[in-house]
Design a protein around this motif. Structure first.
Motif, PDB file in Angstrom:
ATOM      1  N   VAL A   1      -7.181   9.027  19.043  1.00 28.61           N
ATOM      2  CA  VAL A   1      -6.902   7.685  18.550  1.00 28.61           C
ATOM      3  C   VAL A   1      -5.398   7.505  18.452  1.00 28.61           C
ATOM      4  CG1 VAL A   1      -7.037   6.141  16.552  1.00 28.61           C
ATOM      5  CG2 VAL A   1      -9.047   7.454  17.248  1.00 28.61           C
TER       6      VAL A   1
ATOM      7  N   THR B   1     -12.128   0.982  12.219  1.00 29.78           N
ATOM      8  CA  THR B   1     -13.597   1.009  12.287  1.00 29.78           C
ATOM      9  C   THR B   1     -14.208  -0.387  12.456  1.00 29.78           C
ATOM     10  OG1 THR B   1     -13.657   0.993   9.856  1.00 29.78           O
ATOM     11  CG2 THR B   1     -13.809   3.126  10.950  1.00 29.78           C
TER      12      THR B   1
ATOM     13  N   VAL C   1      -8.229   4.418  22.240  1.00 31.42           N
ATOM     14  CA  VAL C   1      -9.191   5.497  22.042  1.00 31.42           C
ATOM     15  C   VAL C   1      -9.316   6.244  23.357  1.00 31.42           C
ATOM     16  CG1 VAL C   1     -11.564   6.105  21.442  1.00 31.42           C
ATOM     17  CG2 VAL C   1     -10.441   4.196  20.273  1.00 31.42           C
TER      18      VAL C   1
ATOM     19  N   ILE D   1     -16.612   6.752  16.342  1.00 31.33           N
ATOM     20  CA  ILE D   1     -15.780   6.688  15.142  1.00 31.33           C
ATOM     21  C   ILE D   1     -16.658   6.353  13.940  1.00 31.33           C
ATOM     22  CG2 ILE D   1     -13.833   5.543  14.019  1.00 31.33           C
ATOM     23  CD1 ILE D   1     -12.802   4.853  16.840  1.00 31.33           C
TER      24      ILE D   1
ATOM     25  N   VAL E   1     -14.622  11.112  15.900  1.00 35.39           N
ATOM     26  CA  VAL E   1     -13.573  10.793  14.936  1.00 35.39           C
ATOM     27  C   VAL E   1     -14.262  10.505  13.608  1.00 35.39           C
ATOM     28  CG1 VAL E   1     -11.760   9.172  14.269  1.00 35.39           C
ATOM     29  CG2 VAL E   1     -12.024   9.838  16.681  1.00 35.39           C
TER      30      VAL E   1
END
Length: 498
Positions: free
Chosen positions: A9, A55, A67, A85, A165
């Motif tokens: 990220v 998010t 990403v 994520i 993640v």
């Protein structure tokens, strides 16, 4: 920490405002595979907002998110989950009326031949909880669980997503030492498997024991990133607050007066069985113990929330038996609960209204609030506790978790209690805010208040108290003088040792 050319990220130049209030300004952050990266800053610095943008809960006003090296626009949490994520929120996100298993698989229920496969969900829920060393029955309704148990369910849900993640926002705030050890073992295994973990916490011991790098935000801006191996606590604290905060646990020199609160053989109708303790005027007594030991139940029974079934209580030498919180307040008790969200605040009311709610008789007459007195009272506590709010009329739900906690504390300080019970008073509070709360506790003691503190942080227990009462399975396992106590001695008693 695993080396990798492209970060999992990468966030660059992120900006976010809510109306006229700028929360993030040009913030950058990156996470690589196989690292635990701490994100730190004072309450209101913008940490949670940055992670909510990652998010998909919020949309950034400016900046770029990549990403796996590819630019993405996060539109919603479902998209983020699809990219691998996942987040464990500081404020619990469970549905109380559903079971543990139903919460774990909410929105992605398992089916067989078009019918919910409850057996499979129960089995898998048990497996994910087992990875955390947790024995909660997957069929248990979440509403019946303690805050710490609910936190474990949140963590298990995140694990069930098999995320690449994983964002953990204050994951240990409600956990016992044993549960924290189990969680750390899971985190280390995930790191070995190449998962990138963002770790948001105010507990410095955890950060330095667990993380690889630390990035710091201050007042919505990116301050810098340090490697754990080459930095120290003082450097990080200065990056966070931009100032020196003095001793972490400020010392007190005031004397101790007569016994103010005396408890003998106290029992309730659920967990505590024959508790005896006393707190003197001007003294800080800590109650330590593992989750489920009955610490909170002692506080709730003294405050009239739980029914007392046996035992005697004296307040300044006079028999005392509160049958309700109103009676407790009238007698001079204050109680900062561990669950600020559902028990400590009215989230839809303003900061001003929450602070003065129990103190209406002191700022008015015949139930009518005197505006000038109320305004002066609220302004004083906002300044004294350094509550970060645009103004006193802002809804308290808009504040960060740590600032909400300060509002809860201000509410009780306004009543000038004779006895103040604090259940996890610094949960979710940054290191600067903690120091401010410790100073307030010291000042209360200096003013002759008897302070009873319940805390799961052993350094805090040892740093702020005069004596420590350790509980195990609803009973007092022992009492220690803080001057000679150690973390090992406290844990020995808390786990049933003599």
């Amino acid at each position: 920490m695993a080396a990798q050319q492209n970060p999992l990220v990468q966030m660059t130049g992120i900006a976010k405002s809510f109306g006229p209030v700028s929360v993030l300004r040009g913030v950058s952050f990156e996470l690589v595979a196989g690292e635990v990266h701490a994100l730190m800053g004072e309450n209101g610095a913008g940490k949670s907002t940055l992670m909510k943008i990652l998010t998909g809960l919020y949309r950034a006003d400016a900046g770029e998110i990549r990403v796996d090296g590819r630019p993405v626009t996060m539109r919603n949490p479902k998209q983020a989950e699809g990219l691998g994520i996942a987040i464990i929120h500081q404020e619990l996100n469970l549905i109380p009326e559903l079971t543990v298993a139903e919460n774990l698989f909410l929105g992605r229920e398992l089916t067989r031949f078009g019918v919910l496969d409850r057996a499979a969900m129960r089995r898998l829920a048990g497996e994910y909880l087992g990875r955390l060393g947790c024995t909660i029955d997957p069929d248990t309704e979440v509403a019946s669980l303690s805050i710490g148990q609910q936190q474990m369910v949140e963590i298990a849900r995140a694990l069930s997503l098999d995320a690449r993640v994983l964002i953990m926002d204050e994951p240990t705030a409600a956990l016992t030492e044993r549960e924290i050890d189990a969680l750390f073992a899971v985190i280390r295994s995930l790191r070995e498997a190449g998962v990138g973990i963002v770790y948001v916490s105010h507990r410095m011991e955890e950060i330095f024991a667990l993380c690889d790098r630390i990035s710091v935000l201050r007042d919505g801006e990116f301050v810098g990133t340090e490697t754990i191996a080459t930095t120290d606590l003082d450097t990080i604290v200065h990056m966070m607050v931009g100032r020196q905060i003095g001793e972490r646990f400020p010392k007190r020199s005031n004397g101790v007066g007569e016994v103010r609160l005396k408890v003998e053989q106290l029992c309730d109708d659920s967990r505590i069985d024959g508790i005896s303790l006393d707190v003197h005027a001007g003294e800080v007594v800590a109650i330590a113990g593992l989750m489920g030991a009955g610490r909170t139940e002692v506080a709730r029974t003294l405050f009239g929330l739980n029914r007392r079934t046996a035992g005697q209580v004296w307040l300044d030498g006079a028999p005392f038996a509160a049958k309700s919180p109103i009676e407790a307040i009238e007698a001079g008790l204050g109680f900062v609960t561990e669950d600020r969200k559902s028990q400590g605040l009215v989230l839809e009311l303003s900061v001003r209204e929450n602070i003065t709610l129990p103190a209406v008789p002191t700022v008015g007459r015949s139930g009518v609030v005197a505006g000038k007195a109320e305004k002066h009272l609220v302004a004083r506590f906002i300044e004294q506790l350094k509550i970060r709010t645009r103004d006193a009329e802002l809804e308290v739900k808009s504040l960060s978790g740590g600032n909400q906690q300060k509002v809860v504390l201000a509410k009780w300080l306004a009543l000038k209690p004779r006895v103040l019970i604090l259940d996890e008073p610094t949960r979710g509070v940054d290191i600067g805010g903690k120091a401010e709360i410790y100073h307030i506790i010291n000042q209360l003691a200096a003013d002759g208040v008897a302070v009873l503190v319940i805390s799961s942080e052993l350094p805090e227990v040892l740093g702020i108290s005069d004596r420590i009462v350790v509980m195990h399975e609803g009973r007092v396992a022992g009492e220690l003088a803080t001057a000679t106590a150690t973390q090992e001695a406290v844990m020995h008693l808390a786990t049933g040792g003599q």
